[in-house]
Design a protein around this motif. Structure first.
Motif, PDB file in Angstrom:
ATOM      1  N   SER A  51      47.112  43.364  48.537  1.00 56.61           N
ATOM      2  CA  SER A  51      45.854  43.156  49.255  1.00 56.61           C
ATOM      3  C   SER A  51      45.836  41.752  49.844  1.00 56.61           C
ATOM      4  CB  SER A  51      44.666  43.324  48.307  1.00 56.61           C
ATOM      5  OG  SER A  51      44.619  44.650  47.832  1.00 56.61           O
ATOM      6  N   ALA A  52      44.998  41.551  50.872  1.00 56.03           N
ATOM      7  CA  ALA A  52      44.976  40.244  51.526  1.00 56.03           C
ATOM      8  C   ALA A  52      44.411  39.165  50.606  1.00 56.03           C
ATOM      9  CB  ALA A  52      44.161  40.326  52.811  1.00 56.03           C
ATOM     10  N   SER A  53      43.401  39.535  49.806  1.00 60.81           N
ATOM     11  CA  SER A  53      42.740  38.519  48.977  1.00 60.81           C
ATOM     12  C   SER A  53      42.306  39.090  47.647  1.00 60.81           C
ATOM     13  CB  SER A  53      41.470  38.006  49.653  1.00 60.81           C
ATOM     14  OG  SER A  53      41.754  37.305  50.797  1.00 60.81           O
ATOM     15  N   ALA A  54      42.044  38.165  46.727  1.00 58.20           N
ATOM     16  CA  ALA A  54      41.481  38.543  45.428  1.00 58.20           C
ATOM     17  C   ALA A  54      40.392  37.542  45.075  1.00 58.20           C
ATOM     18  CB  ALA A  54      42.565  38.532  44.347  1.00 58.20           C
ATOM     19  N   ALA A  55      39.369  38.027  44.393  1.00 60.10           N
ATOM     20  CA  ALA A  55      38.308  37.133  43.909  1.00 60.10           C
ATOM     21  C   ALA A  55      38.176  37.335  42.410  1.00 60.10           C
ATOM     22  CB  ALA A  55      36.983  37.457  44.599  1.00 60.10           C
ATOM     23  N   GLY A  56      38.426  36.291  41.641  1.00 58.01           N
ATOM     24  CA  GLY A  56      38.267  36.362  40.185  1.00 58.01           C
ATOM     25  C   GLY A  56      36.789  36.395  39.844  1.00 58.01           C
ATOM     26  N   VAL A  57      36.434  37.210  38.869  1.00 56.04           N
ATOM     27  CA  VAL A  57      35.039  37.289  38.415  1.00 56.04           C
ATOM     28  C   VAL A  57      35.029  37.313  36.880  1.00 56.04           C
ATOM     29  CG1 VAL A  57      34.154  38.439  40.494  1.00 56.04           C
ATOM     30  CG2 VAL A  57      35.048  39.825  38.613  1.00 56.04           C
ATOM     31  N   GLY A  58      33.825  37.410  36.306  1.00 57.83           N
ATOM     32  CA  GLY A  58      33.685  37.259  34.860  1.00 57.83           C
ATOM     33  C   GLY A  58      34.253  38.398  34.032  1.00 57.83           C
ATOM     34  N   VAL A 197      38.322  41.315  41.943  1.00 57.91           N
ATOM     35  CA  VAL A 197      38.192  42.295  43.024  1.00 57.91           C
ATOM     36  C   VAL A 197      39.302  41.976  44.007  1.00 57.91           C
ATOM     37  CG1 VAL A 197      36.715  43.202  44.851  1.00 57.91           C
ATOM     38  CG2 VAL A 197      35.681  42.276  42.754  1.00 57.91           C
ATOM     39  N   VAL A 198      40.057  42.995  44.433  1.00 58.93           N
ATOM     40  CA  VAL A 198      41.051  42.778  45.485  1.00 58.93           C
ATOM     41  C   VAL A 198      40.658  43.617  46.698  1.00 58.93           C
ATOM     42  CG1 VAL A 198      42.925  42.354  43.829  1.00 58.93           C
ATOM     43  CG2 VAL A 198      42.637  44.644  44.784  1.00 58.93           C
ATOM     44  N   SER A 199      40.942  43.090  47.873  1.00 54.57           N
ATOM     45  CA  SER A 199      40.645  43.837  49.100  1.00 54.57           C
ATOM     46  C   SER A 199      41.354  43.181  50.276  1.00 54.57           C
ATOM     47  CB  SER A 199      39.129  43.849  49.355  1.00 54.57           C
ATOM     48  OG  SER A 199      38.831  44.595  50.517  1.00 54.57           O
ATOM     49  N   SER A 200      41.551  43.964  51.326  1.00 47.65           N
ATOM     50  CA  SER A 200      42.049  43.373  52.568  1.00 47.65           C
ATOM     51  C   SER A 200      40.913  43.209  53.558  1.00 47.65           C
ATOM     52  CB  SER A 200      43.181  44.241  53.147  1.00 47.65           C
ATOM     53  OG  SER A 200      44.291  44.176  52.267  1.00 47.65           O
ATOM     54  N   ASP A 201      39.695  43.513  53.118  1.00 50.04           N
ATOM     55  CA  ASP A 201      38.497  43.311  53.940  1.00 50.04           C
ATOM     56  C   ASP A 201      37.939  41.931  53.587  1.00 50.04           C
ATOM     57  OD1 ASP A 201      35.934  43.199  54.922  1.00 50.04           O
ATOM     58  OD2 ASP A 201      35.443  45.285  54.454  1.00 50.04           O
ATOM     59  N   GLU A 202      38.278  40.949  54.423  1.00 49.10           N
ATOM     60  CA  GLU A 202      37.917  39.558  54.088  1.00 49.10           C
ATOM     61  C   GLU A 202      36.409  39.361  54.029  1.00 49.10           C
ATOM     62  OE1 GLU A 202      39.825  37.290  53.027  1.00 49.10           O
ATOM     63  OE2 GLU A 202      41.847  37.573  53.821  1.00 49.10           O
ATOM     64  N   SER A 203      35.670  40.088  54.877  1.00 42.88           N
ATOM     65  CA  SER A 203      34.223  39.843  54.867  1.00 42.88           C
ATOM     66  C   SER A 203      33.601  40.413  53.591  1.00 42.88           C
ATOM     67  CB  SER A 203      33.555  40.381  56.133  1.00 42.88           C
ATOM     68  OG  SER A 203      33.330  41.753  56.020  1.00 42.88           O
ATOM     69  N   LEU A 204      34.155  41.515  53.094  1.00 43.24           N
ATOM     70  CA  LEU A 204      33.672  42.061  51.820  1.00 43.24           C
ATOM     71  C   LEU A 204      33.926  41.058  50.690  1.00 43.24           C
ATOM     72  CD1 LEU A 204      32.562  44.596  50.232  1.00 43.24           C
ATOM     73  CD2 LEU A 204      34.958  45.151  49.804  1.00 43.24           C
ATOM     74  N   LEU A 205      35.149  40.511  50.672  1.00 37.34           N
ATOM     75  CA  LEU A 205      35.476  39.568  49.589  1.00 37.34           C
ATOM     76  C   LEU A 205      34.677  38.277  49.701  1.00 37.34           C
ATOM     77  CD1 LEU A 205      39.158  39.563  48.420  1.00 37.34           C
ATOM     78  CD2 LEU A 205      37.124  40.506  47.391  1.00 37.34           C
ATOM     79  N   ALA A 206      34.371  37.868  50.924  1.00 41.10           N
ATOM     80  CA  ALA A 206      33.543  36.662  51.086  1.00 41.10           C
ATOM     81  C   ALA A 206      32.171  36.908  50.465  1.00 41.10           C
ATOM     82  CB  ALA A 206      33.416  36.304  52.568  1.00 41.10           C
ATOM     83  N   LYS A 207      31.654  38.132  50.622  1.00 40.37           N
ATOM     84  CA  LYS A 207      30.346  38.453  50.008  1.00 40.37           C
ATOM     85  C   LYS A 207      30.452  38.432  48.487  1.00 40.37           C
ATOM     86  CE  LYS A 207      28.614  41.273  53.760  1.00 40.37           C
ATOM     87  NZ  LYS A 207      28.663  42.624  54.294  1.00 40.37           N
ATOM     88  N   VAL A 208      31.563  39.018  47.961  1.00 43.61           N
ATOM     89  CA  VAL A 208      31.755  39.006  46.501  1.00 43.61           C
ATOM     90  C   VAL A 208      31.815  37.557  46.009  1.00 43.61           C
ATOM     91  CG1 VAL A 208      33.373  39.566  44.630  1.00 43.61           C
ATOM     92  CG2 VAL A 208      32.896  41.265  46.411  1.00 43.61           C
ATOM     93  N   ARG A 209      32.513  36.702  46.749  1.00 46.02           N
ATOM     94  CA  ARG A 209      32.633  35.298  46.325  1.00 46.02           C
ATOM     95  C   ARG A 209      31.278  34.601  46.296  1.00 46.02           C
ATOM     96  NH1 ARG A 209      37.425  35.220  49.531  1.00 46.02           N
ATOM     97  NH2 ARG A 209      39.173  35.436  48.086  1.00 46.02           N
TER      98      ARG A 209
END
Ligand SMILES: Cc1ncc(COP(=O)(O)O)c(C=O)c1O
Length: 378
Positions: A51-58, A197-209
């Motif tokens: 995937s393009a990006s990942a966001a670590g969460v709790g 969360v992993v995704s290649s949808d950068e705008s989705l991951l920006a919202k998660v971040r």
């Protein structure tokens, strides 16, 4: 001497010195939440997950919840998922205000039934959460294009499937987003809670971040009300170190599964799990089916020999008090109900070898063939 059910402590032994040394460095820098250790892990995990990006969460529950929130899922929406999953999948839907719509499973693989899933899609369906249960990836090909055509988001619950690949595609990379748990006994487990969360949808991951950090990407900028669900540096260090070993550990788990298959094949009453015999299953759990009336006796007999087992899960979601309000009744999900009374998870971890598997199989066989009175010493 017994046989462990899972082996997070064995995994820790493999990273102990490396991790302790890295902790000293982080401690000297004083950045314990977020920081370089987390961004390094996120980059490595995104690469690994295709995937393009990942966001670590709790944790994994938050990974699902924050992804659904980022997708705009809320009251009035429906989210379709499996009835036989860990409660967290459905809690995440519930807390958005959307309605969980449950689907029965396939009796051989225990994965969500594709035909019934398609039948449950409605004009209110906002998302589908396939659950890669026990470490085995759901084949989404029967319904993925239908979901895409209708604008329905696909969020893979990959909590149990880190390292799995279906036709070369890593868990979490097939739908629009993948949600992982790093609970210590997961295949990629932290030394405490963690998720991504992993995704290649950068705008989705920006919202998660933004959502994971009080609604803003930088300190004291709050674009919308958010939450506090961040990955800490000490977990990220352990996860980066374990990620390097994950393929080797997954291969080991598959070997243990093959071993179980050989040793359990001829035991009457034991039903082995169906799978594709490829990388699409990483055997987070090795789950067999036993006659309902024998299961607890087998579990007790194994426990007496120091062999620990578990049942994942004793009740399908619709039978849990927490979700009775959904209005489903007994008989609505006959396959999941049938399986929940018969399944048992046998020991599975990186410390298992042929001898341990043979011992488990022998004890299962003895418990199934000896009369309960004899096993109890009577
Ligand atoms: C299928 C599934 N989904 C979600 C979760 C939630 O993950 P966590 O415990 O990290 O919140 C788990 C973890 O047990 C799980 O097995």
């Amino acid at each position: 001497m017994g046989i462990l059910f899972a082996g997070p402590q064995l995994e820790f032994e493999q990273i102990r010195e490396q991790w302790l040394a890295a902790v000293q460095q982080v401690a000297a820098r004083g950045v314990f939440v977020g920081g370089q250790a987390v961004t390094d892990f996120e980059a490595a995990f995104a690469r690994y997950s295709g995937s393009a990006s990942a966001a670590g969460v709790g944790n994994g529950t938050d990974a699902l919840f924050l992804t659904l929130k980022a997708l705009g899922v809320g009251p009035g929406d429906e989210v379709v998922t499996a009835v036989n999953t860990f409660v967290a999948t459905v809690e995440a839907i519930h807390h958005t205000g959307a309605t969980p719509v449950l689907v029965d499973c396939d009796p051989d693989s225990y994965l969500i039934d594709a035909e019934q899933l398609i039948a449950k899609l409605s004009s209110r369906t906002k998302a589908i959460i396939p659950v890669h249960l026990y470490g085995q990836m759901v084949d989404m090909s029967p319904w993925l294009s239908i979901a895409r055509a209708r604008g329905i988001a696909v969020v893979e619950d990959s909590a149990q499937a880190a390292g799995a690949r279906l036709e070369g595609k890593p868990a979490g990379s097939v739908g629009g987003a993948g949600c992982f748990s790093f609970y210590p006994d997961k295949n990629l487990g932290a030394l405490g809670d963690g998720g991504a969360v992993v995704s290649s949808d950068e705008s989705l991951l920006a919202k998660v971040r933004r959502l994971r950090n009080h609604g803003g990407e930088t300190r004291y900028s709050h674009d919308s009300p958010g939450y506090n669900s961040r990955l800490d540096a000490l977990q990220a260090l352990a996860l980066s170190m374990k990620l390097e070993r994950l393929d080797e550990w997954s291969a080991h788990r598959r070997q243990v599964a093959n071993c179980y298959e050989r040793h359990l094949a001829d035991i009457e009453g034991v039903v082995l799990p169906a799978h594709r015999h490829d990388e699409s299953h990483v055997f987070h759990l090795y789950v067999v089916r036993l006659p309902a009336e024998a299961r607890e006796n087998v579990r007790r007999s194994l426990q007496k020999k120091g062999i620990l087992t578990a049942v994942q899960y004793p009740l399908p979601i619709h039978q849990l008090p927490a979700f009775r309000h959904l209005g489903y009744g007994a008989g609505d999900f006959p396959i999941a109900e049938f399986c929940s009374q018969r399944i048992v998870s046998l020991p599975m971890h990186i410390g298992m070898d042929e001898e341990a598997v043979a011992e488990v199989a022998t004890q299962v066989k003895n418990a199934l063939t000896l009369k309960p009175a004899k096993i109890n010493g009577g």
